[in-house]
Design a protein around this motif. Structure first.
Motif, PDB file in Angstrom:
ATOM      1  N   VAL A   1       0.825  -1.204   0.000  1.00 55.36           N
ATOM      2  CA  VAL A   1       0.000   0.000   0.000  1.00 55.36           C
ATOM      3  C   VAL A   1       0.862   1.258   0.000  1.00 55.36           C
ATOM      4  CG1 VAL A   1      -1.687   1.335   1.317  1.00 55.36           C
ATOM      5  CG2 VAL A   1      -1.964  -1.139   1.089  1.00 55.36           C
ATOM      6  N   CYS A   2       1.896   1.288   0.828  1.00 56.56           N
ATOM      7  CA  CYS A   2       2.770   2.463   0.898  1.00 56.56           C
ATOM      8  C   CYS A   2       3.512   2.684  -0.413  1.00 56.56           C
ATOM      9  CB  CYS A   2       3.758   2.311   2.051  1.00 56.56           C
ATOM     10  SG  CYS A   2       3.000   2.415   3.688  1.00 56.56           S
ATOM     11  N   ARG A   3       3.995   1.591  -1.005  1.00 52.14           N
ATOM     12  CA  ARG A   3       4.684   1.726  -2.292  1.00 52.14           C
ATOM     13  C   ARG A   3       3.733   2.231  -3.367  1.00 52.14           C
ATOM     14  NH1 ARG A   3       9.741  -0.092  -2.798  1.00 52.14           N
ATOM     15  NH2 ARG A   3      10.604  -1.391  -1.127  1.00 52.14           N
ATOM     16  N   TYR A   4       2.500   1.776  -3.328  1.00 55.36           N
ATOM     17  CA  TYR A   4       1.492   2.198  -4.306  1.00 55.36           C
ATOM     18  C   TYR A   4       1.178   3.689  -4.170  1.00 55.36           C
ATOM     19  CZ  TYR A   4      -3.288   2.854  -6.054  1.00 55.36           C
ATOM     20  OH  TYR A   4      -4.411   3.325  -6.669  1.00 55.36           O
ATOM     21  N   VAL A   5       0.899   4.123  -2.945  1.00 56.13           N
ATOM     22  CA  VAL A   5       0.512   5.515  -2.731  1.00 56.13           C
ATOM     23  C   VAL A   5       1.687   6.456  -2.993  1.00 56.13           C
ATOM     24  CG1 VAL A   5      -0.264   7.204  -1.025  1.00 56.13           C
ATOM     25  CG2 VAL A   5      -1.325   4.941  -1.107  1.00 56.13           C
ATOM     26  N   ILE A   6       2.816   6.189  -2.361  1.00 55.77           N
ATOM     27  CA  ILE A   6       3.969   7.088  -2.501  1.00 55.77           C
ATOM     28  C   ILE A   6       4.520   7.040  -3.918  1.00 55.77           C
ATOM     29  CG2 ILE A   6       6.303   7.578  -1.678  1.00 55.77           C
ATOM     30  CD1 ILE A   6       5.381   6.514   1.076  1.00 55.77           C
ATOM     31  N   GLY A   7       4.523   5.846  -4.519  1.00 56.11           N
ATOM     32  CA  GLY A   7       4.977   5.732  -5.902  1.00 56.11           C
ATOM     33  C   GLY A   7       4.098   6.528  -6.847  1.00 56.11           C
ATOM     34  N   SER A   8       2.786   6.514  -6.601  1.00 55.69           N
ATOM     35  CA  SER A   8       1.855   7.303  -7.414  1.00 55.69           C
ATOM     36  C   SER A   8       2.154   8.789  -7.291  1.00 55.69           C
ATOM     37  CB  SER A   8       0.408   7.031  -6.983  1.00 55.69           C
ATOM     38  OG  SER A   8       0.022   5.720  -7.263  1.00 55.69           O
ATOM     39  N   GLU A   9       2.434   9.225  -6.071  1.00 48.94           N
ATOM     40  CA  GLU A   9       2.713  10.641  -5.845  1.00 48.94           C
ATOM     41  C   GLU A   9       4.009  11.067  -6.528  1.00 48.94           C
ATOM     42  OE1 GLU A   9       2.564  10.893  -1.615  1.00 48.94           O
ATOM     43  OE2 GLU A   9       0.363  10.941  -1.549  1.00 48.94           O
ATOM     44  N   VAL A  10       5.032  10.233  -6.421  1.00 48.11           N
ATOM     45  CA  VAL A  10       6.313  10.549  -7.060  1.00 48.11           C
ATOM     46  C   VAL A  10       6.146  10.621  -8.574  1.00 48.11           C
ATOM     47  CG1 VAL A  10       8.633   9.680  -7.524  1.00 48.11           C
ATOM     48  CG2 VAL A  10       7.730   9.615  -5.193  1.00 48.11           C
ATOM     49  N   GLU A  11       5.415   9.650  -9.136  1.00 48.93           N
ATOM     50  CA  GLU A  11       5.215   9.633 -10.585  1.00 48.93           C
ATOM     51  C   GLU A  11       4.438  10.853 -11.060  1.00 48.93           C
ATOM     52  OE1 GLU A  11       3.553   6.636 -14.089  1.00 48.93           O
ATOM     53  OE2 GLU A  11       3.429   6.061 -11.971  1.00 48.93           O
TER      54      GLU A  11
ATOM     55  N   PHE B   1     -10.712   9.973 -14.275  1.00 49.20           N
ATOM     56  CA  PHE B   1     -11.408  10.709 -15.320  1.00 49.20           C
ATOM     57  C   PHE B   1     -11.999   9.721 -16.308  1.00 49.20           C
ATOM     58  CE2 PHE B   1     -12.628  14.646 -16.819  1.00 49.20           C
ATOM     59  CZ  PHE B   1     -12.268  14.901 -18.123  1.00 49.20           C
ATOM     60  N   SER B   2     -12.351  10.156 -17.507  1.00 47.84           N
ATOM     61  CA  SER B   2     -13.111   9.321 -18.430  1.00 47.84           C
ATOM     62  C   SER B   2     -12.276   8.233 -19.086  1.00 47.84           C
ATOM     63  CB  SER B   2     -13.734  10.203 -19.521  1.00 47.84           C
ATOM     64  OG  SER B   2     -12.737  10.912 -20.221  1.00 47.84           O
ATOM     65  N   ASN B   3     -10.978   8.473 -19.282  1.00 50.61           N
ATOM     66  CA  ASN B   3     -10.173   7.533 -20.048  1.00 50.61           C
ATOM     67  C   ASN B   3      -9.375   6.627 -19.123  1.00 50.61           C
ATOM     68  OD1 ASN B   3      -8.822   6.158 -21.999  1.00 50.61           O
ATOM     69  ND2 ASN B   3      -7.868   7.940 -22.940  1.00 50.61           N
ATOM     70  N   GLN B   4     -10.004   5.593 -18.600  1.00 53.73           N
ATOM     71  CA  GLN B   4      -9.347   4.733 -17.635  1.00 53.73           C
ATOM     72  C   GLN B   4      -8.532   3.628 -18.291  1.00 53.73           C
ATOM     73  OE1 GLN B   4     -11.530   3.481 -14.236  1.00 53.73           O
ATOM     74  NE2 GLN B   4     -12.647   5.393 -14.039  1.00 53.73           N
ATOM     75  N   SER B   5      -8.505   3.601 -19.628  1.00 53.34           N
ATOM     76  CA  SER B   5      -7.688   2.602 -20.306  1.00 53.34           C
ATOM     77  C   SER B   5      -6.234   3.024 -20.389  1.00 53.34           C
ATOM     78  CB  SER B   5      -8.228   2.360 -21.719  1.00 53.34           C
ATOM     79  OG  SER B   5      -8.095   3.534 -22.508  1.00 53.34           O
ATOM     80  N   GLN B   6      -5.952   4.278 -20.034  1.00 55.86           N
ATOM     81  CA  GLN B   6      -4.581   4.750 -20.072  1.00 55.86           C
ATOM     82  C   GLN B   6      -3.750   4.054 -18.993  1.00 55.86           C
ATOM     83  OE1 GLN B   6      -3.178   6.909 -22.209  1.00 55.86           O
ATOM     84  NE2 GLN B   6      -5.065   7.201 -23.380  1.00 55.86           N
ATOM     85  N   SER B   7      -2.439   3.994 -19.224  1.00 50.32           N
ATOM     86  CA  SER B   7      -1.566   3.300 -18.283  1.00 50.32           C
ATOM     87  C   SER B   7      -1.359   4.089 -17.003  1.00 50.32           C
ATOM     88  CB  SER B   7      -0.204   3.035 -18.932  1.00 50.32           C
ATOM     89  OG  SER B   7       0.414   4.247 -19.303  1.00 50.32           O
ATOM     90  N   THR B   8      -1.569   5.419 -17.059  1.00 51.54           N
ATOM     91  CA  THR B   8      -1.381   6.250 -15.881  1.00 51.54           C
ATOM     92  C   THR B   8      -2.637   6.226 -15.020  1.00 51.54           C
ATOM     93  OG1 THR B   8       0.066   7.699 -17.137  1.00 51.54           O
ATOM     94  CG2 THR B   8      -0.767   8.539 -15.050  1.00 51.54           C
ATOM     95  N   CYS B   9      -2.563   5.599 -13.860  1.00 50.64           N
ATOM     96  CA  CYS B   9      -3.723   5.523 -12.966  1.00 50.64           C
ATOM     97  C   CYS B   9      -3.226   5.715 -11.548  1.00 50.64           C
ATOM     98  CB  CYS B   9      -4.437   4.183 -13.124  1.00 50.64           C
ATOM     99  SG  CYS B   9      -5.946   4.033 -12.164  1.00 50.64           S
ATOM    100  N   TYR B  10      -3.233   6.941 -11.087  1.00 46.08           N
ATOM    101  CA  TYR B  10      -2.661   7.269  -9.795  1.00 46.08           C
ATOM    102  C   TYR B  10      -3.629   6.987  -8.654  1.00 46.08           C
ATOM    103  CZ  TYR B  10       0.426  10.086 -12.746  1.00 46.08           C
ATOM    104  OH  TYR B  10       1.284  10.533 -13.708  1.00 46.08           O
ATOM    105  N   GLU B  11      -3.076   6.849  -7.476  1.00 45.92           N
ATOM    106  CA  GLU B  11      -3.889   6.892  -6.260  1.00 45.92           C
ATOM    107  C   GLU B  11      -4.598   8.249  -6.241  1.00 45.92           C
ATOM    108  OE1 GLU B  11      -5.428   7.732  -2.568  1.00 45.92           O
ATOM    109  OE2 GLU B  11      -5.152   5.795  -3.541  1.00 45.92           O
TER     110      GLU B  11
END
Length: 222
Positions: free
Chosen positions: A30-40, A169-179
């Protein structure tokens, strides 16, 4: 079993379920997911920034008679953070999080003021309407948003663009999906960058008062 997400996510990224959660419930995942999303998202924002424009906005803040920050929900928290920051520089500013206060602030504003609208997705109706109303009065406007072509982006004179969260948002097929909670990190970073740029444009007499003020704040710490 590993669940593969759509798009071009690299093997090092945490793979998401359709609902946008990490595969495992353990603390490290969970921490890697959240913090990794923020960094990205911050890295994406850095790649999008128009540095000449950011410098121009910093100058607009310093030259304004007063600065009005406005945003809804989590974006209002970013507006509050901006007020706390720039008040330390002697900038006359206020922040609003609901339409009645927003439109009252803009209604009383005049040329020489600056209105800053903050909206991650750029579809906040109150923020959009207030930016448009300010523009009609000849008041300079700035947007901090992540969606080019959104109503907030179009309503402002200039826009600082931040990282975009496709997952909300509307385009959830994109690879970018942040927390989702990471959406506001770029807003805070942009505000902090503007704040530091403004500090660095002040003269020595101001810096002396600035550090004296910080010392007074420190005296109240336990």
């Amino acid at each position: 079993e590993e669940v593969k997400g759509e798009g071009s996510a690299s093997p090092s990224q945490t793979v998401l379920y359709a609902g946008g959660f990490p595969n495992s419930r353990d603390a490290e995942s969970v921490c890697r997911y959240v913090i990794g999303s923020e960094v990205e998202m911050l890295n994406d924002t850095l790649s999008l920034l128009d540095f000449d424009l950011v410098e121009k906005v910093a100058e607009m803040i310093l030259e304004a008679r007063q600065v009005l920050f406005m945003g809804e929900g989590h974006s209002f928290l970013a507006a509050q953070s901006a007020c706390l920051r720039f008040r330390m520089l002697g900038v006359l500013c206020n922040c609003f999080g609901d339409f009645q206060n927003m439109i009252s602030g803009v209604g009383m504003a005049e040329q020489g003021d600056l209105v800053v609208g903050i909206s991650n997705m750029g579809y906040s109706s109150p923020v959009t309407e207030c930016l448009r109303h300010a523009g009609k009065k000849g008041i300079q406007t700035v947007a901090i948003t992540s969606v080019k072509g959104s109503p907030v982006n179009q309503a402002a004179d200039v826009s600082i663009m931040t990282g975009f969260n496709y997952g909300s948002f509307s385009n959830q097929s994109q690879s970018t999906c942040y927390e989702p909670g990471s959406e506001n990190m770029p807003q805070y970073s942009v505000i902090d960058s503007l704040y530091l740029m403004c500090v660095m444009r002040k003269d020595q007499s101001f810096l002396k008062r600035y550090y004296e003020t910080l010392a007074l704040v420190d005296e109240k710490r336990l």
